[in-house]
Design an enzyme around this catalytic site. Structure first.
Site, mmCIF file in Angstrom:
data_model
loop_
_atom_site.group_PDB
_atom_site.id
_atom_site.type_symbol
_atom_site.label_atom_id
_atom_site.label_comp_id
_atom_site.label_asym_id
_atom_site.label_seq_id
_atom_site.Cartn_x
_atom_site.Cartn_y
_atom_site.Cartn_z
ATOM 1 N N HIS A 106 36.516 34.861 35.089
ATOM 2 C CA HIS A 106 35.606 35.910 35.558
ATOM 3 C C HIS A 106 36.376 37.224 35.624
ATOM 4 C CE1 HIS A 106 32.412 37.333 38.722
ATOM 5 N NE2 HIS A 106 32.746 38.277 37.878
ATOM 6 N N GLU A 151 34.864 44.632 33.989
ATOM 7 C CA GLU A 151 36.001 44.141 34.768
ATOM 8 C C GLU A 151 37.126 45.171 34.806
ATOM 9 O OE1 GLU A 151 36.240 41.280 36.716
ATOM 10 O OE2 GLU A 151 34.092 41.272 36.312
ATOM 11 N N HIS A 208 37.839 46.593 38.385
ATOM 12 C CA HIS A 208 39.018 45.939 38.972
ATOM 13 C C HIS A 208 40.338 46.311 38.299
ATOM 14 C CE1 HIS A 208 36.224 43.541 41.271
ATOM 15 N NE2 HIS A 208 35.655 43.122 40.168
#
Length: 201
Positions: A17, A66, A70
């Site tokens: 993920h 992502e 992040h």
């Protein structure tokens, strides 16, 4: 469940993920995702980090999300301070953890019968020496079992495995911003029977 063409031929193994630093989101909005920076990683990325939700699009949307959310935060660490390092290190950690192999060795396989969550947790803790965070889809209306959805491993800034513990002030210690249908992933309930499906229907 999110739209008609989702999740075609979903992989039969656990995929990635993301690699998430604690409590940070969108740290540098000007640092845009650039797929050419990870071209050497592409075959591993497609295999281990597939975008199962947007299969018909150019398949880089998940990676871009992502990175924006992040990766730009993780980049404060020197070992993760480029897109190549961020995605490459996540792939490396995935291989090191080898969740697929470990679950099989621990005798935990997709099955039509239910598991006890405590048994799964104990097996993983025995194997890794640390406690991961297991997230589930809660039972649907009229069902009694939760379904395993995501297994999260926690690392120190030196990227050594550590216990996943709820951070102070986190009422629901889950970072699951992945909504599956209308259900949200949340930390699994220790007392509910647990379904580990081979195929998500």
């Amino acid at each position: 469940q999110m739209s008609a063409n989702d999740c075609q031929d979903p992989p039969k193994y656990w995929t990635i993920h993301g690699l998430w630093p604690d409590k940070a989101e969108d740290c540098n909005r000007t640092w845009h995702f650039n797929v050419t920076e990870i071209k050497d990683l592409m075959s591993d990325m497609r295999h281990y980090w597939p975008d199962v939700l947007h299969s018909s699009l150019n398949r880089t949307q998940f990676w871009k999300h992502e990175w924006d959310k992040h990766g730009t935060c993780a980049a404060t660490l020197e070992i993760l301070n480029s897109q190549k390092k961020y995605f490459g290190k996540a792939l490396e950690l995935y291989q090191r953890v080898d969740l697929n192999g470990c679950l099989v060795k621990a005798g935990i396989k997709p099955s039509s019968s239910y598991y006890q969550m405590t048994a799964i947790k104990e097996a993983l803790t025995r194997f890794y020496g640390v406690t991961p965070k297991i997230q589930c889809l809660p039972p649907e209306e009229g069902e009694k079992a939760q379904t395993i959805g995501q297994i999260e491993f926690c690392f120190t800034k030196e990227l050594q495995l550590r216990n996943c513990t709820a951070l102070k002030g986190e009422s629901n210690p889950t970072q699951a911003h992945l909504k599956l249908g209308t259900e949200e992933l949340s930390v699994c309930n220790d007392t509910l029977p647990t379904y580990y499906p081979s195929e998500v229907q």
